[in-house]
Scaffold this motif. Sequence first.
Motif, PDB file in Angstrom:
ATOM      1  N   LEU A   1      40.202  42.134  28.951  1.00 27.44           N
ATOM      2  CA  LEU A   1      40.231  41.421  30.226  1.00 27.44           C
ATOM      3  C   LEU A   1      40.676  42.406  31.301  1.00 27.44           C
ATOM      4  CD1 LEU A   1      42.119  38.210  28.983  1.00 27.44           C
ATOM      5  CD2 LEU A   1      39.638  38.593  29.070  1.00 27.44           C
ATOM      6  N   LEU A   2      39.769  42.782  32.169  1.00 28.28           N
ATOM      7  CA  LEU A   2      40.073  43.718  33.254  1.00 28.28           C
ATOM      8  C   LEU A   2      40.499  42.904  34.471  1.00 28.28           C
ATOM      9  CD1 LEU A   2      40.138  46.685  34.098  1.00 28.28           C
ATOM     10  CD2 LEU A   2      37.746  46.452  34.809  1.00 28.28           C
ATOM     11  N   ILE A   3      41.809  42.907  34.766  1.00 27.60           N
ATOM     12  CA  ILE A   3      42.377  41.956  35.726  1.00 27.60           C
ATOM     13  C   ILE A   3      42.782  42.646  37.023  1.00 27.60           C
ATOM     14  CG2 ILE A   3      44.214  40.278  36.122  1.00 27.60           C
ATOM     15  CD1 ILE A   3      44.358  39.867  33.105  1.00 27.60           C
ATOM     16  N   ASN A   4      42.390  42.031  38.124  1.00 32.90           N
ATOM     17  CA  ASN A   4      42.832  42.432  39.452  1.00 32.90           C
ATOM     18  C   ASN A   4      42.835  41.183  40.318  1.00 32.90           C
ATOM     19  OD1 ASN A   4      43.562  43.713  41.798  1.00 32.90           O
ATOM     20  ND2 ASN A   4      41.599  44.750  42.093  1.00 32.90           N
ATOM     21  N   SER A   5      43.926  40.421  40.242  1.00 38.06           N
ATOM     22  CA  SER A   5      43.969  39.116  40.900  1.00 38.06           C
ATOM     23  C   SER A   5      45.392  38.785  41.338  1.00 38.06           C
ATOM     24  CB  SER A   5      43.455  38.027  39.944  1.00 38.06           C
ATOM     25  OG  SER A   5      43.704  36.737  40.462  1.00 38.06           O
ATOM     26  N   PRO A   6      45.540  38.166  42.530  1.00 32.85           N
ATOM     27  CA  PRO A   6      46.862  37.750  42.992  1.00 32.85           C
ATOM     28  C   PRO A   6      47.296  36.398  42.425  1.00 32.85           C
ATOM     29  CG  PRO A   6      45.236  37.245  44.661  1.00 32.85           C
ATOM     30  CD  PRO A   6      44.496  37.935  43.546  1.00 32.85           C
TER      31      PRO A   6
END
Length: 351
Positions: free
Chosen positions: A141-146
């Motif tokens: 899971l490549l995550i970039n989220s606020p």
Amino acid sequence: MTDPADSDKPGASSVPEYTPNAAQAQVDKGPDATQKKASGEPAALGWERATLEKLAFASLHEQRLARRWRNFVRLAWLVFLIGVAWFGFDQSNTTKNVTTPHTAVVDIKGEIASGNEASAELILSSVRAAFEDAGAQAVVLLINSPGGSPVQAGIVNDEIRRLKVLHNKPVYAVVEESCASAAYYIAVAADKIYVDKASIVGSIGVLMDGFGFTGLMEKLGVERRLMTAGENKGFLDPFSPQTERQREYAQAMLNQIHQQFITAVKTGRGTRLKEDADTFSGLFWSGQQAIELGLADQLGSIDYVAREVVKAEEIIDYTRRDNVAERLVKRFGAALGAAVVQATQSSAVLR
């Protein structure tokens, strides 16, 4: 020969004498002139009628050309939309089936919310495809989220834990810039969490925000006229005062959702978590601090995880995105719905 004097005699012939000039004049007049003269129609009136006929035929021709052009444009748009829909749905329905060992990646970017690309529907569709592929050695899971919706995050968390057991495949989370709030809710479903030293991680908390304008309205002399059936129907209305009972009710609901979040974190991190007073306070930390607190496991990028952890350097993206065709269909559906509502309202007014 005829004697000129004979023309004065009674019974003499009255046949006009032929001359070339007279014959040519008769030809120049033509049958139309003879007919018009016979019918008594003026020559100017015939010219006007002919001009009107020409104008009418020209107008009809232009209308036919305009109609054909409209039909052509409509047909061209129809062919274009069919082509886009076919291409888009064909791409969205394409299932990856790579038999060689590889690392399956699913992007989780932006706000986690229903209708967004980071919605539970799209994330889980991608994750299921990755799990079901025999060539995928692990799911990353490549995550970039606020953050975002706790409901959407909870759905994803529950389903990932179920799929891990069903397919017996490891799941890793790799954090880029941020993995906060609902994004971290999803990340704790992974077996390990990898971060950059400067990543933002944490924010384990729940909030509900709004505004209250009651004091301002009183100063402006504005009276709020809100009628409800049910004493709490106007709950959280920004133009009505909030009662203490309503505030306590909202706080209890937030506490319950917060506890669900805490349970998910403790379940996912287990004994690795070094809990203190700030762990579940809503604070966030850098990637390096998150490792020290047990919120993450170690530093690492997507390439590092694929190469050193999964041992399958080939990375294949399984992320399902809302393609052009689906967006067109959604917009068309929304426009059609608005048109139906407008037509209904118009008909109601007319009745």
